[in-house]
Motif scaffolding. Structure first.
Motif, PDB file in Angstrom:
ATOM      1  N   CYS A  36       0.829  -1.239   0.069  1.00 63.04           N
ATOM      2  CA  CYS A  36      -0.039  -0.033   0.014  1.00 63.04           C
ATOM      3  C   CYS A  36       0.759   1.261  -0.078  1.00 63.04           C
ATOM      4  CB  CYS A  36      -1.038  -0.178   1.339  1.00 63.04           C
ATOM      5  SG  CYS A  36      -1.792  -1.631   1.297  1.00 63.04           S
ATOM      6  N   GLU A  53      -2.702  -6.241   8.120  1.00 63.65           N
ATOM      7  CA  GLU A  53      -1.953  -5.122   7.678  1.00 63.65           C
ATOM      8  C   GLU A  53      -0.633  -5.077   8.447  1.00 63.65           C
ATOM      9  OE1 GLU A  53      -2.457  -0.219   6.570  1.00 63.65           O
ATOM     10  OE2 GLU A  53      -4.005  -1.364   7.775  1.00 63.65           O
ATOM     11  N   CYS A  76      -3.887  -3.967  -3.196  1.00 60.72           N
ATOM     12  CA  CYS A  76      -4.075  -2.511  -2.047  1.00 60.72           C
ATOM     13  C   CYS A  76      -4.103  -1.446  -2.967  1.00 60.72           C
ATOM     14  CB  CYS A  76      -3.290  -2.769  -1.032  1.00 60.72           C
ATOM     15  SG  CYS A  76      -3.242  -1.311   0.052  1.00 60.72           S
ATOM     16  N   LEU A  81      -9.676  -2.528  -0.974  1.00 58.24           N
ATOM     17  CA  LEU A  81      -8.688  -3.983  -1.289  1.00 58.24           C
ATOM     18  C   LEU A  81      -9.383  -4.618  -2.218  1.00 58.24           C
ATOM     19  CD1 LEU A  81      -7.809  -4.585   2.563  1.00 58.24           C
ATOM     20  CD2 LEU A  81      -6.384  -3.520   0.900  1.00 58.24           C
ATOM     21  N   ARG A  95     -11.766   0.184   2.445  1.00 62.64           N
ATOM     22  CA  ARG A  95     -10.736   0.458   3.597  1.00 62.64           C
ATOM     23  C   ARG A  95     -11.132   0.746   4.872  1.00 62.64           C
ATOM     24  NH1 ARG A  95      -4.589   1.521   2.040  1.00 62.64           N
ATOM     25  NH2 ARG A  95      -4.340   0.518   4.020  1.00 62.64           N
ATOM     26  N   GLU A  98     -15.148  -1.250   5.650  1.00 61.07           N
ATOM     27  CA  GLU A  98     -15.024  -2.487   5.682  1.00 61.07           C
ATOM     28  C   GLU A  98     -16.316  -3.075   4.916  1.00 61.07           C
ATOM     29  OE1 GLU A  98     -13.963  -4.497   9.256  1.00 61.07           O
ATOM     30  OE2 GLU A  98     -11.897  -3.331   9.513  1.00 61.07           O
TER      31      GLU A  98
END
Length: 241
Positions: A36, A53, A76, A81, A95, A98
């Motif tokens: 990322c 992560e 990412c 995601l 992200r 969720e």
């Protein structure tokens, strides 16, 4: 004379040895990894529906359980995601919230249903180039191992190209500096693939592992996800990249 005999032996041993990496994290069934750039962290997916992560040094920052998903690869991006699901397709996760969204994929290509998803040899890797998603179909047989290029929009997502690379068991995939990179679980290989020339331009033998994911950061390091439960970090120059 002893010195002259010793030097070539040392050089031979160095040349024949496989590049060694550093284990930075122990994550069960690490089946995919992605860098990322905005947060300068890594996302590691596992087979049991969980993603982690971690920092570039391997510290676990967050652990998130998504549900009963077989996560096999991840891309990412700044806000989302994108996960490859072995037998079911693509899952997009916001992200921040969720929130999950399943991508409906039409698997017909050139008038025939492409055998992309099945229990014995499903999708194992994912990469994204522009608005195209690349899905690697894993198979122990070279002729049944390929990459499906998917256009995400408009609905439903469709396969617009198939890359037949003739490499068995491609279980990890990423796009970096204009090339597609694959790792082969069965052959312990890192493959650099030229999308324009449609051929492999470099193959690097790796140390023994159940390699299922690959990622590059912006500091000159490469990260490999091992399904046996570890994340291994290499310098690009050590791998000859």
């Amino acid at each position: 004379m002893r010195y002259f005999l010793l030097i070539p032996i040392v050089l031979l041993a160095t040349a024949c040895g496989k590049p060694a990496g550093k284990v930075i994290a122990k994550i069960p069934e690490a089946s995919g990894i992605s860098y990322c750039s905005k947060s300068d962290t890594l996302i590691v997916a596992n087979d049991e529906g969980t993603y982690y992560e971690i920092s570039r040094k391997g510290k676990i920052l967050h652990r998130t359980k998504l549900g009963k998903y077989d996560l096999e690869g991840v891309v990412c991006e700044d806000t989302q995601l994108i996960f490859a699901l072995e037998n079911k397709g693509i899952l997009i996760v916001d992200r921040k919230t969720e929130k999950k969204k399943k991508v409906i994929l039409d698997t017909f290509y050139n008038g025939k249903k492409l055998p992309l998803f099945n229990k014995k040899s499903g999708v194992e890797g994912i990469a994204k180039v522009g608005n195209m998603v690349y899905l690697s179909k894993q198979s122990k047989k070279k002729k049944e191992s390929f990459i499906a290029v998917v256009k995400l929009t408009p609905y439903p997502s469709r396969i617009i190209e198939v890359i037949e690379h003739h490499i068995s068991d491609t279980a990890g995939l990423t796009y970096h500096d204009g090339y597609l990179y694959m790792v082969s679980d069965k052959e312990d290989l890192l493959i650099k693939y030229d999308l324009d020339k449609k051929k492999s331009v470099e193959k690097i033998k790796l140390e023994k592992g159940a390699w299922e994911g690959i990622a590059f950061d912006k500091k000159g390091f490469v990260y490999l996800a091992d399904d046996d439960g570890r994340v291994v970090k290499y310098k690009k120059k050590v791998l000859g990249l």
